[in-house]
Each structure stands twice: as C-alpha cells, then as structure tokens.
Design an enzyme around this catalytic site. Structure first.
Site, PDB file in Angstrom:
ATOM      1  N   CYS A  79      -1.244   7.069   9.208  1.00  0.00           N
ATOM      2  CA  CYS A  79      -0.062   6.492   9.860  1.00  0.00           C
ATOM      3  C   CYS A  79      -0.470   5.285  10.697  1.00  0.00           C
ATOM      4  CB  CYS A  79       0.581   7.479  10.820  1.00  0.00           C
ATOM      5  SG  CYS A  79       0.994   9.046  10.092  1.00  0.00           S
ATOM      6  N   CYS A 123       0.811  -0.423  15.768  1.00  0.00           N
ATOM      7  CA  CYS A 123       0.835  -0.248  14.311  1.00  0.00           C
ATOM      8  C   CYS A 123       0.272  -1.478  13.602  1.00  0.00           C
ATOM      9  CB  CYS A 123       2.277   0.003  13.865  1.00  0.00           C
ATOM     10  SG  CYS A 123       2.466   0.132  12.076  1.00  0.00           S
ATOM     11  N   CYS A 150       5.763  -3.228  16.334  1.00  0.00           N
ATOM     12  CA  CYS A 150       5.329  -2.145  17.226  1.00  0.00           C
ATOM     13  C   CYS A 150       3.846  -2.396  17.515  1.00  0.00           C
ATOM     14  CB  CYS A 150       5.517  -0.780  16.575  1.00  0.00           C
ATOM     15  SG  CYS A 150       7.234  -0.424  16.156  1.00  0.00           S
ATOM     16  N   CYS A 185       3.501   8.700   0.175  1.00  0.00           N
ATOM     17  CA  CYS A 185       4.051   7.923   1.278  1.00  0.00           C
ATOM     18  C   CYS A 185       4.262   6.503   0.762  1.00  0.00           C
ATOM     19  CB  CYS A 185       3.056   7.936   2.443  1.00  0.00           C
ATOM     20  SG  CYS A 185       3.549   6.890   3.821  1.00  0.00           S
ATOM     21  N   GLU A 188       0.832  -1.209   0.000  1.00  0.00           N
ATOM     22  CA  GLU A 188       0.000   0.000   0.000  1.00  0.00           C
ATOM     23  C   GLU A 188       0.865   1.258   0.000  1.00  0.00           C
ATOM     24  OE1 GLU A 188      -2.668  -0.295   3.365  1.00  0.00           O
ATOM     25  OE2 GLU A 188      -3.565  -2.119   2.601  1.00  0.00           O
ATOM     26  N   CYS A 226       6.158  -5.850   8.047  1.00  0.00           N
ATOM     27  CA  CYS A 226       7.248  -5.274   8.837  1.00  0.00           C
ATOM     28  C   CYS A 226       7.611  -6.266   9.934  1.00  0.00           C
ATOM     29  CB  CYS A 226       6.794  -3.947   9.459  1.00  0.00           C
ATOM     30  SG  CYS A 226       8.120  -3.055  10.303  1.00  0.00           S
TER      31      CYS A 226
HETATM   32  N1  SAH Z   1       9.196   1.853  10.323  1.00  0.00           N
HETATM   33  C1  SAH Z   1       9.299   3.266  10.126  1.00  0.00           C
HETATM   34  C2  SAH Z   1       8.422   3.726   8.988  1.00  0.00           C
HETATM   35  C3  SAH Z   1       6.948   3.643   9.268  1.00  0.00           C
HETATM   36  S1  SAH Z   1       6.492   5.253   9.634  1.00  0.00           S
HETATM   37  C4  SAH Z   1       9.050   4.000  11.406  1.00  0.00           C
HETATM   38  O1  SAH Z   1       8.678   3.345  12.389  1.00  0.00           O
HETATM   39  O2  SAH Z   1       9.267   5.195  11.488  1.00  0.00           O
HETATM   40  C5  SAH Z   1       5.073   5.109  10.419  1.00  0.00           C
HETATM   41  C6  SAH Z   1       4.880   6.282  11.382  1.00  0.00           C
HETATM   42  O3  SAH Z   1       3.569   6.158  11.859  1.00  0.00           O
HETATM   43  C7  SAH Z   1       5.812   6.187  12.581  1.00  0.00           C
HETATM   44  O4  SAH Z   1       6.191   7.454  13.012  1.00  0.00           O
HETATM   45  C8  SAH Z   1       4.931   5.508  13.615  1.00  0.00           C
HETATM   46  O5  SAH Z   1       5.344   5.811  14.926  1.00  0.00           O
HETATM   47  C9  SAH Z   1       3.574   6.077  13.256  1.00  0.00           C
HETATM   48  N2  SAH Z   1       2.478   5.184  13.632  1.00  0.00           N
HETATM   49  C10 SAH Z   1       2.461   3.848  13.680  1.00  0.00           C
HETATM   50  N3  SAH Z   1       1.263   3.392  14.084  1.00  0.00           N
HETATM   51  C11 SAH Z   1       0.511   4.493  14.295  1.00  0.00           C
HETATM   52  C12 SAH Z   1      -0.841   4.686  14.708  1.00  0.00           C
HETATM   53  N4  SAH Z   1      -1.645   3.662  15.007  1.00  0.00           N
HETATM   54  N5  SAH Z   1      -1.288   5.952  14.788  1.00  0.00           N
HETATM   55  C13 SAH Z   1      -0.498   7.004  14.483  1.00  0.00           C
HETATM   56  N6  SAH Z   1       0.763   6.863  14.081  1.00  0.00           N
HETATM   57  C14 SAH Z   1       1.263   5.638  14.001  1.00  0.00           C
END
Ligand code: SAH
Length: 345
Positions: free
Chosen positions: A337, A123, A120, A109, A96, A116
């Site tokens: 995000c 996410c 986390c 983006c 995506e 991944c």
């Molecule tokens: N792996 C990289 C790239 C992904 S960026 C990284 O972790 O930075 C994804 C961004 O979205 C990151 O800043 C992460 O902290 C944020 N993110 C992940 N899950 C989210 C959620 N449920 N709500 C808002 N932001 C989120």
C-alpha cells in the site's frame, strides 16, 4: 506511407454496446455473450480463432475491430508470495498492479489512473502526479492478464492501486460490470472493494450503484487539521461531510464501510488521535483497518514501532466495532500500500 489503423478495440465496448453492434449486423444478440467469453473469460485476442462465429463475421470483425491488451512488461515476486506487475498501455505509459494470494483468496489490486492527483504526502503514487485516467477495459485487463499469468481464477479485486477510483468513476463502473459479469471475469460483487480517499460525491453515487460492491475509505486521521496536512483533498471534503456520507451510504445499502487508517509513527497514533477517531466512529456502522505505514522514501514519515502499533490497536479494541491490522504484502518489491510508483518515477 504507413496506414493508420482506425480499427476499434472490442474490449472497450460494454455488453450492451456489443449487443447493439451485433443487432446492427443482423446477427443474434447472444453473440455479445460469446464474444465476451472469448475476450474476457478465455482471454483470446485473435478474432480469427473465434470458431463459433462464421467466417464472414470474423472477417467483418477483423476489418473493423481488434481486441486490445495491456502489455505485460515485468513482474517482481515478493518473498511473501505477492507479485507486483508492471503493464504498458497502448499509449506507452506504465501502470502497476499487485497479485496477493492469501489462504483461499487470490486478490488482485488494480490501478484506476496513471499516477494520482491527490498528493497524499505519505503515498508514493501521489508523488508521481496525475498522468491520465485508465479506460474501463484497461482496469479489467490487469485482472485478466494476472489470472492468465498465474494460471488461477482471481477471487477478489480491490481498487487500491494507483489513482483515485471516484475521480475516474465512469471507467471504474464499466470495469466493475465486466469484472462481475458471468460472461466476463465472474467475480461476485461483494468480493470487489473500492477504496477512496474520501471523494464524497463518489460515496453518494456508489450508494445508488446497482451492484453491491464494498467500500473502504482512507481516513488516516479524524482530526480535520491533521488530516488536511497529509491529505490535501480533506479541505474540499471535510470530516463532518464525510461522516454524513457514510451514514447515508449505510442507510441506503446496509453494507458496512471499512475505514482505513495508516499508522504514521509519532504522527497519528496518540491518545488525542484515538479520541478523535472514537468520536468520528460514534453511530457509524464501520470496520476499522489499521495499516502500519510502508516506507515510500519520504523521510518525514516513519513506520511506527510494534509497540506503537499495538498501543493504538489496543485502544481501538475498546470501540464497538471490528478492528484489524493490515499486514501489507509485497514490501520488498515496492508493491505494498502506498508504494506503487517505485518503478515508474
Ligand atoms: N486513492 C484511493 C485508492 C488508493 S488505496 C485511496 O486513497 O483509498 C491506497 C491505500 O493505501 C489507502 O488506504 C492509503 O491510505 C494507503 N496508503 C497510502 N500510502 C501508504 C503507505 N505509505 N503505507 C501504508 N498505506 C498507505
């Protein structure tokens, strides 16, 4: 019996590799630029229509090579104007990407991996697990396909889709060179941002990278134990080491790092969280981007209330750095995000 197509994808080759290819064929090396323009600037995949190449050269290329593309499977338009795209790889897996128009910027983006490995807990991509690395050309093709579909010039690229860019760094570097090339997508290096969950060797490596791309780091908590609870990768790359890496990066590049901080309701928005963040930011040259949690279906995390968001934001305003709140776009199409995986689970 079906013939196996052993042709190589020309899009998988770097500018340098293409120059070598033409050199070996006793063709002038400027053909590499012409080919790049056809593939990456004009987005034309049919080699037979490359009219500035001789018929013989086109035949040779057609026999041994092809120009691959991601297949656009579907797209979902959000009420806020952003668009989530679903692409299929040649191998059949889906990824995506999100198109985010805002004022005079048109940002894409991109994903760097299928799924991944970092898990986390807040996410959605983490839930999918890791299913593979994207090739450099597939990362760029997300931008090309979206620019064509929207009929616009893309101005910014953020590596904030599915995956961890520094765990697929070789391919991400190849992608950045094509995105930045005048013969390619022609996006200024300062309009390209890599976001990492805090893979420290990646930060050191980016400090030495020749193109001046921007760096964002997903901090999400400045308390080691709390950060580990939501980001298992924090055990391997603890906050103290992360801070040193950010200091080194700034000394080397003089470019501000953005700290991304997902605000999770009732979890990381308290006074002690702020004090830890304040301490972490001491002496660092950073900007702070607060991101209210977007729902992912995991009920153990909640979106903070407006009041909670602004309470934390106001505390952060006392810090000697720029603080912003990210208005995540595309929530209604699961394109915000942390939500990329919705259609793929
Ligand atoms: N792996 C990289 C790239 C992904 S960026 C990284 O972790 O930075 C994804 C961004 O979205 C990151 O800043 C992460 O902290 C944020 N993110 C992940 N899950 C989210 C959620 N449920 N709500 C808002 N932001 C989120």
């Amino acid at each position: 019996m079906m013939a196996i197509d052993k042709r190589e994808n020309l899009k998988a080759k770097s500018f340098r590799e293409l120059k070598l290819l033409f050199k070996e064929k006793k063709e002038p090396t400027y053909r590499a630029g012409q080919l790049f323009v056809w593939m990456w600037k004009k987005g034309v995949s049919d080699i037979s229509s490359y009219t500035n190449f001789s018929k013989k050269l086109r035949e040779y290329l057609n026999t041994h090579f092809y120009v691959g593309s991601l297949e656009l499977c579907d797209y979902l338009v959000s009420r806020d104007g952003s668009v989530k795209y679903i692409f299929k790889r040649e191998t059949g897996e889906k990824i995506e990407s999100v198109f985010i128009p805002f004022e005079d910027r048109r940002t894409v983006c991109v994903s760097t991996q299928v799924g991944c490995s970092l898990k986390c807990s807040f996410c959605a991509t983490g839930k999918m697990g890791f299913r593979g690395d994207l090739f450099g050309w597939e990362i760029v093709d997300q931008v090309l396909q979206i620019a064509k579909h929207q009929n616009v010039r893309v101005t910014n690229v953020v590596f904030m889709g599915m995956g961890e860019p520094f765990l697929n760094w070789e391919n991400v570097k190849r992608a950045i060179f094509i995105l930045n090339s005048n013969f390619g997508i022609n996006i200024g290096s300062r309009r390209i941002t890599i976001s990492t969950a805090g893979i420290i060797p990646g930060i050191y490596s980016l400090a030495d990278f020749p193109l001046q791309v921007r760096l964002a780091i997903s901090l999400n908590s400045a308390l080691q134990e709390k950060r580990e609870r939501i980001m298992p990768v924090a055990k391997k790359y603890p906050l103290g080491e992360l801070k040193k890496a950010i200091e080194f990066y700034y000394e080397k590049t003089h470019r501000l790092v953005t700290l991304e901080y997902v605000l999770i309701g009732g979890f990381n928005t308290g006074r002690e969280d702020f004090l830890a963040l304040k301490d972490f930011c001491k002496r660092l040259k950073v900007k702070l981007n607060l991101i209210p949690l977007n729902p992912t279906g995991n009920t153990s995390f909640s979106t903070p209330s407006e009041e909670e968001i602004y309470r934390f934001y106001n505390l952060c305003l006392s810090l000697p750095l720029t603080v912003t709140i990210r208005e995540s776009r595309g929530k209604d199409v699961k394109g915000a995000c942390g939500q990329l995986a919705g259609a793929l689970l």
